[in-house]
Structures are given as C-alpha cells and as structure tokens.
Design an enzyme around this catalytic site. Structure first.
Site, PDB file in Angstrom:
ATOM      1  N   LEU A 148     -45.141 -10.663 -77.063  1.00  0.00           N
ATOM      2  CA  LEU A 148     -45.679  -9.361 -76.703  1.00  0.00           C
ATOM      3  C   LEU A 148     -44.829  -8.684 -75.644  1.00  0.00           C
ATOM      4  O   LEU A 148     -44.665  -7.462 -75.640  1.00  0.00           O
ATOM      5  CB  LEU A 148     -47.122  -9.529 -76.211  1.00  0.00           C
ATOM      6  CG  LEU A 148     -47.973  -8.278 -76.052  1.00  0.00           C
ATOM      7  CD1 LEU A 148     -48.005  -7.461 -77.349  1.00  0.00           C
ATOM      8  CD2 LEU A 148     -49.387  -8.649 -75.629  1.00  0.00           C
ATOM      9  N   GLY A 149     -44.267  -9.480 -74.760  1.00  0.00           N
ATOM     10  CA  GLY A 149     -43.391  -8.929 -73.735  1.00  0.00           C
ATOM     11  C   GLY A 149     -44.089  -8.583 -72.438  1.00  0.00           C
ATOM     12  O   GLY A 149     -43.753  -7.596 -71.784  1.00  0.00           O
ATOM     13  N   ASP A 165     -51.474 -27.653 -77.696  1.00  0.00           N
ATOM     14  CA  ASP A 165     -51.474 -29.110 -77.842  1.00  0.00           C
ATOM     15  C   ASP A 165     -51.249 -29.516 -79.291  1.00  0.00           C
ATOM     16  O   ASP A 165     -51.927 -30.394 -79.824  1.00  0.00           O
ATOM     17  CB  ASP A 165     -52.765 -29.739 -77.312  1.00  0.00           C
ATOM     18  CG  ASP A 165     -52.607 -31.249 -77.080  1.00  0.00           C
ATOM     19  OD1 ASP A 165     -51.455 -31.686 -76.908  1.00  0.00           O
ATOM     20  OD2 ASP A 165     -53.617 -31.981 -77.087  1.00  0.00           O
ATOM     21  N   GLY A 167     -55.366 -42.753 -78.205  1.00  0.00           N
ATOM     22  CA  GLY A 167     -54.703 -43.303 -79.396  1.00  0.00           C
ATOM     23  C   GLY A 167     -55.143 -42.574 -80.651  1.00  0.00           C
ATOM     24  O   GLY A 167     -54.418 -42.510 -81.638  1.00  0.00           O
ATOM     25  N   ASN A 168     -56.356 -41.999 -80.610  1.00  0.00           N
ATOM     26  CA  ASN A 168     -56.824 -41.150 -81.716  1.00  0.00           C
ATOM     27  C   ASN A 168     -56.130 -39.789 -81.706  1.00  0.00           C
ATOM     28  O   ASN A 168     -56.147 -39.068 -82.706  1.00  0.00           O
ATOM     29  CB  ASN A 168     -58.329 -40.895 -81.621  1.00  0.00           C
ATOM     30  CG  ASN A 168     -59.151 -42.008 -82.234  1.00  0.00           C
ATOM     31  OD1 ASN A 168     -59.680 -42.837 -81.517  1.00  0.00           O
ATOM     32  ND2 ASN A 168     -59.258 -42.030 -83.556  1.00  0.00           N
ATOM     33  N   SER A 169     -55.562 -39.426 -80.567  1.00  0.00           N
ATOM     34  CA  SER A 169     -54.950 -38.107 -80.418  1.00  0.00           C
ATOM     35  C   SER A 169     -53.942 -37.840 -81.525  1.00  0.00           C
ATOM     36  O   SER A 169     -53.077 -38.670 -81.815  1.00  0.00           O
ATOM     37  CB  SER A 169     -54.251 -38.000 -79.062  1.00  0.00           C
ATOM     38  OG  SER A 169     -55.179 -38.028 -78.012  1.00  0.00           O
ATOM     39  N   HIS A 187     -49.118 -33.539 -76.655  1.00  0.00           N
ATOM     40  CA  HIS A 187     -49.090 -34.566 -75.610  1.00  0.00           C
ATOM     41  C   HIS A 187     -48.750 -35.950 -76.159  1.00  0.00           C
ATOM     42  O   HIS A 187     -48.333 -36.830 -75.403  1.00  0.00           O
ATOM     43  CB  HIS A 187     -50.415 -34.586 -74.830  1.00  0.00           C
ATOM     44  CG  HIS A 187     -51.555 -35.235 -75.520  1.00  0.00           C
ATOM     45  ND1 HIS A 187     -52.540 -34.525 -76.184  1.00  0.00           N
ATOM     46  CD2 HIS A 187     -51.905 -36.544 -75.659  1.00  0.00           C
ATOM     47  CE1 HIS A 187     -53.439 -35.359 -76.663  1.00  0.00           C
ATOM     48  NE2 HIS A 187     -53.068 -36.584 -76.376  1.00  0.00           N
TER      49      HIS A 187
END
Length: 361
Positions: free
Chosen positions: A271-272, A141, A217-219, A109
């Site tokens: 896996l399909g 993420d 902002g720490n992300s 993100h």
C-alpha cells in the site's frame, strides 16, 4: 375353561406377532437417516431429517485419507550468544503437502521465521528429504517449503469460510516430537474469528478455535473437517487452559499457495504507508481520535498506491474491500488477497469524516 384356553392362545398369537414386528422393524432402526414427522403448523407439515453419524468410522476414514499428506519437519537453527558464541538448536513441527511437486505448507515459526539453517522433511513412507524455504510471513505465521520429490500425496483443501461452530475438527501432527508422529486428536470448532497476542505489539487475527488437542510439535499440521479436507493450519495453544487450540483458516493460505505453485514465488502488494494501530497511537500521544479501531497513517511514501489514490498522513484506515481493519495484522492479512494491478475500495476516516478511495496496487 374354554375362556381360559382362548385367552392363553390369544396371548401366544400376540407374542408371535410382536416378535415378527420386532424382527421387521429392527433393521430399519439402524439406518443412518430417517424422517420424524412433527406437528402440523397451519396447512404445512414439517419433516425433521435426523442424521445418525457413526463417528467411529469418520475418524478412521479421515485418518486414512489425510495421513499420507502429513509430514514431520525438523530444523536446525544457529543462534548467536554473546557469552558462548553460536549455539545450534533443533526444532520439530508438522507440515501438509499441498502440491505433488513438493510444496509443503507449515507455520513460519516452525522454520524459525526464515532463520533455520537446515530444514528436513520426514514423509509417511519413512523417507527423508532436505527442503528449501520458498516463502514465509511472521505476521500470518505461515510458510511454504519445497522438497525435490514428486508424485506426492496431496491434501484436499476445504473452505474455511463455510466452517461453523460445532463442526467436527480433527488435528493431525507430531505433538512433543517425532516419537508421537502423526497423532490424531478430535474435537469440534469452538469459536471463530479469534485473536491471540504473540507479543506486546503483535497478534494473529481471525483464527479458528478448537478443543482438539494441540501441543508443541502440532504446529503447521492440518486441522481437518469430517470429509478429511484441510480447513486450517494449527498454530498455537493457550498453555494456561485446556482445550484452547487455534488454527489459521486455510482460505488465508490458498491464494498464497496458488501463486507459489503457479509462479514458484509469491509477489505481495504494498500500500505504501507507515501506520500504527489506533489504540497504540492514542496511548503513545495522548490524543483521542474519533474512531476506536483502525490504522492511523503516520507516513505515505511518494509514488505508491496509497499516494496516487490520495491517502495522506493523519488518515485512519477503517476497511479494505469491505473488510474491517482493526490493526496492522488484519491489514496485512487483507492485502495478501490482492495481486499487482488489482483494485480495492479503502474506507478511511479523515478529520472525523468517513470517505472511500479506490486504490490500484
């Protein structure tokens, strides 16, 4: 009279001996580790080792070790607006250098799930470089970006599987923007294997919970242990509560990072199948299945790994490689651990009966 003098001199001598013992023993009381004998149990005598950790030095040491490998990430994303046309928006996040040749790990993100028009990286020495997005996955993420810069300070990756509740946790990032870049916050690991919802149908699984302060902002920044090793990538905070931050275990990212560094790209296995969480299927159809969790298979594509292994629609996936599968997010997470030509035992429920099938990816 003599008895009074005698008592007086004995008191002086006692005071001198007490002072000498204090001077002798005081340094020994300041050592970091000492033994305390407990009571005997039977014929065995137990010894308790007490470690006196000087926490004020731990955080300084971790900061000096990890700070050079933490970067600021700024992005510009173009969003289409029906009334006002294209609008440019900017974002700020954090990343951690995982290879000296320019590979940086962050959140998906942070780079707009691949939609960022430009991605810039600010380094510890003040320099700035444009970055390319190499790989990202919204479900996990996680993302890997690359800059054209070499000989970078690389973070040491730890082992998130060995993390326990109560361990020291240290977060470094850019809370609320680059004005507070590389802020360090500290706390402990508050919980393991947490799940948080990111939408009505999606969630992120197997997260580490920490009370180390994490803000927007720490992300994408590192969550570190007391040795300065990265044990997680900070990803989210529950806004309605204090001290409820979450990080993706670094062991989730390791196989992805290793393959990208080795080959320049990541090739995931498929896996399909087309599937849906058991709970969602039951709610949508009004059908009650014989299991409470898992993936209900709606369709199996011909010629895929699942089809060749004999998996069919109506089956419910319960486990992959011995790991419980609760929903689509956990299935995707487990599949990331495998490479083309790898084999895995998949436990399924078919018409109320449990069975194992071997799948070759």
């Amino acid at each position: 009279m003599k008895r009074g003098y005698s008592s007086f001199f004995m008191g002086i001598i006692g005071a001198i001996i007490g002072s000498m013992l204090t001077l002798y023993l005081a340094p020994n009381l300041l050592i970091k580790e000492h033994n305390i004998d407990t009571t005997n149990e039977g014929s065995e005598q137990k010894t308790v080792i007490v470690n006196e950790i000087r926490e004020e030095s731990i955080y300084k040491t971790v900061a000096k070790k990890a700070m050079p490998s933490v970067v600021g990430i700024t992005t510009v994303t173009v969003q289409k607006d029906f009334f006002f046309g294209n609008r440019r928006s900017s974002g700020v996040g954090t990343g951690v250098i995982v290879n000296e040749k320019g590979y940086i790990l962050t959140n998906s993100h942070v780079i707009g799930d691949g939609n960022a028009q430009t991605v810039s990286v600010l380094f510890f020495d003040g320099s700035k470089e444009e970055a390319d997005v190499v790989w990202y996955d919204k479900t996990l993420d996680l993302a890997v970006i690359k800059v054209n810069k070499k000989d970078l300070d690389v973070a040491e990756l730890g082992d998130s599987d060995s993390v326990e509740v109560g361990d020291i946790a240290i977060a470094i990032g850019n809370p609320l923007g680059l004005e507070f870049e590389r802020s360090l916050t500290q706390g402990v690991i508050s919980g393991l294997h947490r799940s948080i919802a990111i939408s009505q149908t999606e969630s992120i699984e197997d997260l580490m919970q920490t009370d180390a302060s994490i803000n927007p902002g720490n992300s994408g920044g590192p969550l570190l242990n007391s040795s300065g090793q990265v044990i997680g990538i900070n990803t989210a905070k529950i806004q309605s509560g204090e001290g409820l931050g979450f990080a993706i275990p670094i062991n989730t990212a390791k196989p992805i990072v290793d393959q990208i560094i080795a080959k320049g790209e990541f090739q995931r296995v498929y896996l399909g199948i087309k599937g849906v969480d058991v709970g969602v299927f039951e709610q949508a159809t009004g059908t009650k299945l014989s299991v409470d969790e898992g993936i209900y298979i709606v369709e199996v594509s011909r010629g895929t790994s699942a089809h060749i292994a004999g998996i069919r629609s109506g089956d419910v996936i319960l486990e992959v490689g011995g790991k419980q599968i609760k929903n689509m997010s956990s299935l995707v997470r487990e599949l990331y651990k495998y490479r083309p030509s790898d084999k895995a035992i998949i436990k399924i429920n078919r018409e109320g009966k449990t069975m194992n099938v071997e799948v070759t990816f």
